[in-house]
Design a protein around this motif. Structure first.
Motif, PDB file in Angstrom:
ATOM      1  N   LEU A   8       0.819  -1.209   0.000  1.00  5.27           N
ATOM      2  CA  LEU A   8       0.000   0.000   0.000  1.00  5.27           C
ATOM      3  C   LEU A   8       0.855   1.262   0.000  1.00  5.27           C
ATOM      4  CD1 LEU A   8      -2.815  -0.890   2.574  1.00  5.27           C
ATOM      5  CD2 LEU A   8      -2.904  -1.020   0.087  1.00  5.27           C
ATOM      6  N   ARG A   9       2.165   1.102  -0.001  1.00  6.32           N
ATOM      7  CA  ARG A   9       3.050   2.251   0.159  1.00  6.32           C
ATOM      8  C   ARG A   9       2.908   3.262  -0.972  1.00  6.32           C
ATOM      9  NH1 ARG A   9       7.143   2.578   3.673  1.00  6.32           N
ATOM     10  NH2 ARG A   9       7.059   0.339   4.011  1.00  6.32           N
ATOM     11  N   THR A  10       2.610   2.808  -2.174  1.00  6.52           N
ATOM     12  CA  THR A  10       2.460   3.745  -3.285  1.00  6.52           C
ATOM     13  C   THR A  10       1.134   4.485  -3.232  1.00  6.52           C
ATOM     14  OG1 THR A  10       1.563   1.997  -4.703  1.00  6.52           O
ATOM     15  CG2 THR A  10       3.936   2.389  -4.813  1.00  6.52           C
ATOM     16  N   TRP A  11       0.258   4.091  -2.313  1.00  2.23           N
ATOM     17  CA  TRP A  11      -1.055   4.727  -2.203  1.00  2.23           C
ATOM     18  C   TRP A  11      -1.211   5.555  -0.944  1.00  2.23           C
ATOM     19  CZ3 TRP A  11      -4.585   4.599  -6.076  1.00  2.23           C
ATOM     20  CH2 TRP A  11      -4.290   3.731  -7.129  1.00  2.23           C
ATOM     21  N   VAL A  12      -0.439   5.241   0.079  1.00  2.18           N
ATOM     22  CA  VAL A  12      -0.572   5.900   1.376  1.00  2.18           C
ATOM     23  C   VAL A  12       0.769   6.517   1.761  1.00  2.18           C
ATOM     24  CG1 VAL A  12      -1.051   5.535   3.826  1.00  2.18           C
ATOM     25  CG2 VAL A  12      -2.369   4.283   2.100  1.00  2.18           C
ATOM     26  N   THR A  13       0.774   7.809   2.093  1.00  2.00           N
ATOM     27  CA  THR A  13       2.037   8.436   2.491  1.00  2.00           C
ATOM     28  C   THR A  13       2.399   8.080   3.927  1.00  2.00           C
ATOM     29  OG1 THR A  13       0.961  10.471   3.254  1.00  2.00           O
ATOM     30  CG2 THR A  13       1.667  10.386   0.953  1.00  2.00           C
ATOM     31  N   ASP A  14       1.420   8.055   4.809  1.00  2.00           N
ATOM     32  CA  ASP A  14       1.692   7.666   6.185  1.00  2.00           C
ATOM     33  C   ASP A  14       0.398   7.336   6.918  1.00  2.00           C
ATOM     34  OD1 ASP A  14       2.345  11.004   6.254  1.00  2.00           O
ATOM     35  OD2 ASP A  14       0.719  10.255   7.498  1.00  2.00           O
ATOM     36  N   VAL A  15       0.568   6.593   7.991  1.00  2.00           N
ATOM     37  CA  VAL A  15      -0.527   6.263   8.900  1.00  2.00           C
ATOM     38  C   VAL A  15      -0.077   6.719  10.279  1.00  2.00           C
ATOM     39  CG1 VAL A  15      -1.967   4.437   9.876  1.00  2.00           C
ATOM     40  CG2 VAL A  15      -1.138   4.251   7.514  1.00  2.00           C
ATOM     41  N   ALA A  16      -0.864   7.568  10.914  1.00  2.00           N
ATOM     42  CA  ALA A  16      -0.442   8.134  12.192  1.00  2.00           C
ATOM     43  C   ALA A  16      -1.569   8.070  13.211  1.00  2.00           C
ATOM     44  CB  ALA A  16       0.007   9.583  12.012  1.00  2.00           C
ATOM     45  N   VAL A  17      -1.193   7.861  14.452  1.00  6.45           N
ATOM     46  CA  VAL A  17      -2.132   7.936  15.569  1.00  6.45           C
ATOM     47  C   VAL A  17      -1.770   9.179  16.359  1.00  6.45           C
ATOM     48  CG1 VAL A  17      -3.002   6.823  17.652  1.00  6.45           C
ATOM     49  CG2 VAL A  17      -2.342   5.434  15.675  1.00  6.45           C
ATOM     50  N   GLU A  18      -2.713  10.082  16.539  1.00  6.30           N
ATOM     51  CA  GLU A  18      -2.422  11.316  17.251  1.00  6.30           C
ATOM     52  C   GLU A  18      -3.473  11.587  18.308  1.00  6.30           C
ATOM     53  OE1 GLU A  18      -2.372  14.293  14.189  1.00  6.30           O
ATOM     54  OE2 GLU A  18      -4.522  14.678  14.369  1.00  6.30           O
ATOM     55  N   THR A  19      -3.058  12.313  19.326  1.00  5.34           N
ATOM     56  CA  THR A  19      -3.955  12.722  20.397  1.00  5.34           C
ATOM     57  C   THR A  19      -4.176  14.217  20.301  1.00  5.34           C
ATOM     58  OG1 THR A  19      -3.197  10.963  21.870  1.00  5.34           O
ATOM     59  CG2 THR A  19      -4.297  12.845  22.892  1.00  5.34           C
ATOM     60  N   VAL A  20      -5.423  14.623  20.244  1.00  2.00           N
ATOM     61  CA  VAL A  20      -5.763  16.042  20.206  1.00  2.00           C
ATOM     62  C   VAL A  20      -5.845  16.538  21.643  1.00  2.00           C
ATOM     63  CG1 VAL A  20      -7.456  17.748  19.461  1.00  2.00           C
ATOM     64  CG2 VAL A  20      -7.070  15.689  18.096  1.00  2.00           C
ATOM     65  N   PRO A  21      -5.032  17.521  22.036  1.00  2.00           N
ATOM     66  CA  PRO A  21      -5.046  17.997  23.424  1.00  2.00           C
ATOM     67  C   PRO A  21      -6.366  18.666  23.772  1.00  2.00           C
ATOM     68  CG  PRO A  21      -3.746  19.451  22.048  1.00  2.00           C
ATOM     69  CD  PRO A  21      -4.086  18.261  21.203  1.00  2.00           C
ATOM     70  N   PRO A  22      -6.759  18.622  25.054  1.00  2.00           N
ATOM     71  CA  PRO A  22      -8.040  19.202  25.459  1.00  2.00           C
ATOM     72  C   PRO A  22      -8.034  20.725  25.466  1.00  2.00           C
ATOM     73  CG  PRO A  22      -6.847  18.390  27.362  1.00  2.00           C
ATOM     74  CD  PRO A  22      -6.070  17.948  26.159  1.00  2.00           C
TER      75      PRO A  22
END
Length: 224
Positions: A8-22
């Motif tokens: 899937l690398r040619t289709w997706v630049t990155d996959v990230a998990v992030e936390t939005v601060p309150p």
């Protein structure tokens, strides 16, 4: 950050998990790509289309899984012309007909990508790579297509015109540089006419001057 699977690398630049601060403000630069976002607060997946302007958010704490598609891939993955998604946020189920859990995403993507026209995909990939540095006329000649066809291809696959795409990519590079005090040199490096051109384009896209942005002086944020 998680590395996408090789197929899937040619289709997706990155996959990230992030936390939005309150609290505080989160700045989001414009983006020529389309992103799939799985948000814990909404318990639903959304499609964030190509964004032509920066945005500033504040809101309650949340966790998000973000899958950023490479620019030009939205049409093949989502089944709709990318220009229909520009500056919009759409529930993924509205495009795919049903909800998709994060754990099912790889399988669903693989199924959809199996039906992609490889010749058209190669043309889109090369156009996206070449336009920012070479312009429309030179890119069209190199790809043996008309300028009109190239613009139509961009509108359908990327969602932006070649000019919009180039502008967004340059502003993203200014945001990523984080070099307050060296705007003139950066303007030259990124192909602006001069520092005034960089400042005007940045302000029009991000809502503040580059110096103010680098110092964290953002416009008023909107609820996330």
């Amino acid at each position: 950050m998680l590395v996408p699977d090789v197929d899937l690398r040619t289709w997706v630049t990155d996959v990230a998990v992030e936390t939005v601060p309150p609290s505080g403000t989160q700045a989001s630069p414009p983006d020529p790509a389309t992103t799939l976002v799985f948000c814990s607060a909404a318990e639903e997946a959304f499609v964030v289309g190509p964004q032509t302007r920066g945005k500033y958010f504040r809101g309650a704490e949340a966790h998000r899984l973000k899958v950023r598609l490479r620019p030009g891939r939205a049409r093949a993955v989502l089944g709709v012309a990318a220009h229909e998604l520009v500056d919009r946020v759409v529930p993924l189920r509205d495009l795919w007909g049903s909800a998709v859990a994060p754990g099912e995403l790889r399988r669903v993507l693989a199924e959809r990508l199996a039906a992609v026209d490889p010749q058209r995909d190669a043309l889109v990939t090369e156009a996206v790579r070449t336009v920012p540095s070479s312009g429309v006329a030179a890119t069209a000649r190199a790809l043996h297509v008309s300028e009109r066809h190239l613009r139509t291809l961009f509108n359908d696959a990327v969602g932006l015109s070649p000019k919009q795409f180039t502008r967004v990519e340059r502003v993203r590079r200014v945001v990523a540089s984080g070099k307050p005090g060296s705007w003139a040199r950066l303007a030259t490096e990124l192909g602006y006419y001069d520092q005034s051109h960089l400042s005007a384009e940045f302000r029009a896209t991000m809502g503040v001057a580059p110096g103010a942005f680098a110092a964290g002086r953002f416009p008023e944020a909107q609820p996330c």
